[in-house]
Write a protein that holds these residues in place. Structure first.
Motif, PDB file in Angstrom:
ATOM      1  N   PRO A  30      19.064   7.614  -9.559  1.00  0.00           N
ATOM      2  CA  PRO A  30      19.336   6.491  -8.665  1.00  0.00           C
ATOM      3  C   PRO A  30      18.727   6.648  -7.272  1.00  0.00           C
ATOM      4  N   GLN A  31      18.614   7.892  -6.804  1.00  0.00           N
ATOM      5  CA  GLN A  31      18.008   8.094  -5.487  1.00  0.00           C
ATOM      6  C   GLN A  31      16.527   7.747  -5.516  1.00  0.00           C
ATOM      7  N   ALA A  32      15.841   8.110  -6.586  1.00  0.00           N
ATOM      8  CA  ALA A  32      14.431   7.745  -6.734  1.00  0.00           C
ATOM      9  C   ALA A  32      14.286   6.232  -6.814  1.00  0.00           C
ATOM     10  N   ALA A  33      15.193   5.601  -7.552  1.00  0.00           N
ATOM     11  CA  ALA A  33      15.147   4.148  -7.682  1.00  0.00           C
ATOM     12  C   ALA A  33      15.368   3.472  -6.334  1.00  0.00           C
ATOM     13  N   MET A  34      16.302   3.986  -5.560  1.00  0.00           N
ATOM     14  CA  MET A  34      16.581   3.391  -4.255  1.00  0.00           C
ATOM     15  C   MET A  34      15.388   3.576  -3.309  1.00  0.00           C
ATOM     16  N   THR A  35      14.778   4.747  -3.333  1.00  0.00           N
ATOM     17  CA  THR A  35      13.596   4.990  -2.502  1.00  0.00           C
ATOM     18  C   THR A  35      12.477   4.031  -2.866  1.00  0.00           C
ATOM     19  N   ALA A  36      12.222   3.872  -4.153  1.00  0.00           N
ATOM     20  CA  ALA A  36      11.181   2.938  -4.600  1.00  0.00           C
ATOM     21  C   ALA A  36      11.499   1.520  -4.159  1.00  0.00           C
ATOM     22  N   GLY A  37      12.776   1.153  -4.226  1.00  0.00           N
ATOM     23  CA  GLY A  37      13.164  -0.189  -3.817  1.00  0.00           C
ATOM     24  C   GLY A  37      12.930  -0.448  -2.343  1.00  0.00           C
ATOM     25  N   TYR A  38      13.272   0.503  -1.505  1.00  0.00           N
ATOM     26  CA  TYR A  38      13.071   0.322  -0.065  1.00  0.00           C
ATOM     27  C   TYR A  38      11.592   0.221   0.307  1.00  0.00           C
ATOM     28  N   LEU A  39      10.723   0.864  -0.478  1.00  0.00           N
ATOM     29  CA  LEU A  39       9.310   0.944  -0.085  1.00  0.00           C
ATOM     30  C   LEU A  39       8.383   0.041  -0.888  1.00  0.00           C
ATOM     31  N   HIS A  40       8.895  -0.676  -1.874  1.00  0.00           N
ATOM     32  CA  HIS A  40       7.980  -1.395  -2.772  1.00  0.00           C
ATOM     33  C   HIS A  40       7.176  -2.485  -2.065  1.00  0.00           C
ATOM     34  N   ASP A  41       7.744  -3.094  -1.038  1.00  0.00           N
ATOM     35  CA  ASP A  41       7.044  -4.159  -0.309  1.00  0.00           C
ATOM     36  C   ASP A  41       6.701  -3.751   1.122  1.00  0.00           C
ATOM     37  N   ILE A  42       6.598  -2.465   1.379  1.00  0.00           N
ATOM     38  CA  ILE A  42       6.361  -1.998   2.743  1.00  0.00           C
ATOM     39  C   ILE A  42       5.020  -2.506   3.286  1.00  0.00           C
ATOM     40  N   SER A  43       4.096  -2.837   2.391  1.00  0.00           N
ATOM     41  CA  SER A  43       2.778  -3.333   2.823  1.00  0.00           C
ATOM     42  C   SER A  43       2.832  -4.762   3.353  1.00  0.00           C
TER      43      SER A  43
END
Length: 213
Positions: free
Chosen positions: A55-68
């Protein structure tokens, strides 16, 4: 070599992914994207717990998926070129789609994400791809449930019941939704096409008992 210096000028990094994603996005007037990303991060973590993913990996990916989102659409191809990203013809024709690849590069370069599974999920969160990992699917489905537009997603009533069976079936609902209107789309990304065909064949489906079929 891409120069991030103008982008990060005035950004106070704390090494907390959620806080740093918020401060960078808000520095560039992308508050809407941050709130979308926060919802995706929490939904991804919820799905990760259900489907046996970190879940921590999933949350990290979620926070950064649209960072661009900090890069306006009209400069994304130029940014991708300077980052050494392979640019497909469909991405050149419709630069919005390449944001997933730029987000991967930013997660790696600015947020020091080294986990290849997290980077992979970020890179294909819009289109998916063939043979997706469990984390790829978790982020993809979370992003489609917590979409960044107003109102209720037109496919969500079909997606939620399929999610009770598997991530693959839920992903296929969204891919089918796009595929059925592919003639109206600006482009059909080859990763999306391949993911749709792959899941349509059932090659990645998992039965309720957990056995591959």
């Amino acid at each position: 070599m891409h120069d991030y210096e103008p982008l990060v000028r005035g950004w106070q990094k704390t090494n907390d992914v959620a806080s740093d994603a918020q401060s960078l996005l808000c520095l560039h007037g992308c508050e809407h994207t941050f709130f979308h990303s926060k919802r995706v991060a929490h939904e991804a973590a919820r799905l990760a717990n259900v489907f046996g993913v970190d879940p921590q990996a999933a949350m990290t990916a979620g926070y950064l998926h649209d960072i661009s989102a900090v890069y306006p659409n009209q400069v994304r191809i130029e940014v991708a070129e300077s980052l050494g990203i392979e640019i497909l013809p469909e991405e050149k024709a419709f630069p919005m789609i390449i944001h997933q690849k730029i987000s991967k590069a930013m997660a790696r370069d600015l947020f020091s994400i080294k986990d290849s599974a997290i980077l992979s999920a970020i890179e294909c969160h819009t289109t998916l791809k063939t043979n997706p990992s469990r984390l790829d699917l978790v982020l993809f489905v979370a992003d489609k449930i917590e979409w960044d537009q107003t109102g209720t997603p037109p496919y969500v009533q079909q997606l939620i019941p399929e999610l009770e069976k598997s991530l693959e079936r839920a992903a296929h609902v969204y891919l089918s939704h796009l595929w059925e209107q592919r003639e109206k789309l600006r482009v059909v990304h080859p990763w999306l096409r391949d993911a749709y065909l792959d899941l349509s064949r059932g090659t990645s489906y998992v039965s309720e008992g957990g056995e591959c079929i």
